[in-house]
Write a protein that holds these residues in place. Structure first.
Motif, PDB file in Angstrom:
ATOM      1  N   GLU A 107      -5.403   2.117   0.562  1.00  0.00           N
ATOM      2  CA  GLU A 107      -6.785   1.272   1.149  1.00  0.00           C
ATOM      3  C   GLU A 107      -6.687  -0.329   0.860  1.00  0.00           C
ATOM      4  O   GLU A 107      -7.489  -0.921   1.312  1.00  0.00           O
ATOM      5  CB  GLU A 107      -8.263   1.808   0.564  1.00  0.00           C
ATOM      6  CG  GLU A 107      -8.209   3.306   1.147  1.00  0.00           C
ATOM      7  CD  GLU A 107      -9.701   3.778   0.537  1.00  0.00           C
ATOM      8  OE1 GLU A 107     -10.443   2.998  -0.064  1.00  0.00           O
ATOM      9  OE2 GLU A 107     -10.008   5.078   0.572  1.00  0.00           O
ATOM     10  N   MET A 108      -5.632  -0.645   0.209  1.00  0.00           N
ATOM     11  CA  MET A 108      -5.358  -2.116  -0.065  1.00  0.00           C
ATOM     12  C   MET A 108      -4.583  -2.692   0.894  1.00  0.00           C
ATOM     13  O   MET A 108      -3.517  -2.237   1.614  1.00  0.00           O
ATOM     14  CB  MET A 108      -4.449  -2.041  -1.356  1.00  0.00           C
ATOM     15  CG  MET A 108      -4.564  -3.518  -1.913  1.00  0.00           C
ATOM     16  SD  MET A 108      -3.236  -3.655  -3.584  1.00  0.00           S
ATOM     17  CE  MET A 108      -3.838  -2.239  -4.641  1.00  0.00           C
ATOM     18  N   SER A 109      -5.059  -3.994   1.308  1.00  0.00           N
ATOM     19  CA  SER A 109      -4.453  -4.537   2.436  1.00  0.00           C
ATOM     20  C   SER A 109      -3.148  -5.340   1.992  1.00  0.00           C
ATOM     21  O   SER A 109      -3.078  -5.548   0.736  1.00  0.00           O
ATOM     22  CB  SER A 109      -5.394  -5.483   2.979  1.00  0.00           C
ATOM     23  OG  SER A 109      -5.471  -6.912   2.198  1.00  0.00           O
ATOM     24  N   ALA A 110      -2.048  -5.621   2.889  1.00  0.00           N
ATOM     25  CA  ALA A 110      -0.866  -6.134   2.049  1.00  0.00           C
ATOM     26  C   ALA A 110      -1.324  -7.527   1.817  1.00  0.00           C
ATOM     27  O   ALA A 110      -0.664  -8.050   0.950  1.00  0.00           O
ATOM     28  CB  ALA A 110       0.138  -6.330   3.604  1.00  0.00           C
ATOM     29  N   ASN A 111      -2.465  -8.231   2.388  1.00  0.00           N
ATOM     30  CA  ASN A 111      -2.565  -9.571   1.891  1.00  0.00           C
ATOM     31  C   ASN A 111      -3.330  -9.493   0.399  1.00  0.00           C
ATOM     32  O   ASN A 111      -2.964 -10.368  -0.414  1.00  0.00           O
ATOM     33  CB  ASN A 111      -3.658 -10.232   2.936  1.00  0.00           C
ATOM     34  CG  ASN A 111      -3.146 -10.669   4.126  1.00  0.00           C
ATOM     35  OD1 ASN A 111      -1.892 -11.098   3.992  1.00  0.00           O
ATOM     36  ND2 ASN A 111      -3.785 -11.089   5.248  1.00  0.00           N
TER      37      ASN A 111
END
Length: 279
Positions: A107-111
């Motif tokens: 659920e973590m964004s690449a950013n």
């Protein structure tokens, strides 16, 4: 102020502390100033920089503060050169900046992942590399603030584990390359530290959680910012003149003992409602 090492053992030294405006890193800056060093601190927030400089000046000695982002090499390079021009070439460097938040990797964004890697790992390289050209190399001490996550995988910490593992290896490579010039490069890996930015703003533990963590560790207590500052003072002193490429675990045994890190519960208080917090 601790008297473990005697008084003013850093007299005449110039220190640069990135992230040195609050928590553990500010206490390191205080300890350096107490022992006679000229101190420069850096943070992204100008108000925090100004407040830290005002406080450090009360201890005595020359103090400078700079607002800058460790992810921007040019900003760090400019702060290092300004420090050297105003205080003299640098003897002690601390890369203490950090970013963290709790999130399942799926659920973590690449950013979000990149932000922490850029602050922790790229930022450490930028601080050390920018200081290199203005170091008093023979006898210089560099310290990176790393974390147990560098060697112990934890749920919801993929970004931090990856970044801090990189920091640990960067420490060892720079110690290898720069040692022949007299530069020592080490790391401090703090455990749960009372009053640290990360524990107060990222974990935000309840008293029950704090008690549980404390009782889970061999030394049966949380650490203090003084514990970390004293570790930094030791590594920066002549007492550590033959120590390099070392990660000093200032953690009360936390890295070998904190339980329940294998339970991936998305309802964990550390995950629910926590924003993207960076130092």
């Amino acid at each position: 102020m601790t008297d473990t090492f005697g008084s003013r053992i850093l007299e005449g030294k110039v220190a640069f502390v990135a992230g040195g405006t609050r928590g553990m890193n500010l206490q390191i800056a205080r300890r350096y100033a107490e022992h006679g060093a000229k101190v420069a601190v850096l943070s992204r927030n100008q108000e925090r920089v100004d407040a830290a400089v005002d406080e450090l000046k009360q201890i005595g000695g020359e103090v400078r503060g700079y607002a800058g982002d460790v992810r921007d090499y040019d900003q760090i390079d400019a702060a290092m050169k300004a420090t050297a021009a105003e205080l003299g070439n640098i003897d002690l460097v601390v890369a203490g900046q950090a970013g963290n938040f709790y999130a399942p990797a799926a659920e973590m964004s690449a950013n979000g992942f990149k932000a922490v890697v850029d602050i922790d790992l790229v930022g450490t390289f930028n601080v050390f590399r920018a200081s290199y050209d203005v170091l008093n190399k023979r006898g210089a001490s560099m310290i990176a603030i790393t974390a147990p996550e560098a060697v112990r995988p934890l749920n919801f910490q993929a970004h931090v584990c990856a970044a801090k593992a990189g920091v640990n290896m960067l420490i060892k490579v720079l110690a290898l390359e720069w040692g022949p010039e007299g530069v020592r490069v080490n790391g401090i890996s703090p455990g749960p530290i009372e009053g640290s930015w990360g524990m107060e703003n990222v974990v935000s533990p309840t008293q029950e959680m704090k008690d549980h963590i404390g009782q889970s560790m061999p030394l049966r207590r949380w650490g203090t910012v003084d514990d970390v500052a004293d570790s930094a003072l030791f590594l920066s002193s002549d007492a550590a003149s033959y120590i390099t490429a070392t990660i000093l675990d200032t953690d009360g045994g936390a890295v070998i003992s904190v339980p329940n890190t294998d339970k991936a519960d998305k309802n964990d208080v550390r995950v629910k409602g926590r924003g993207h917090k960076v130092e």
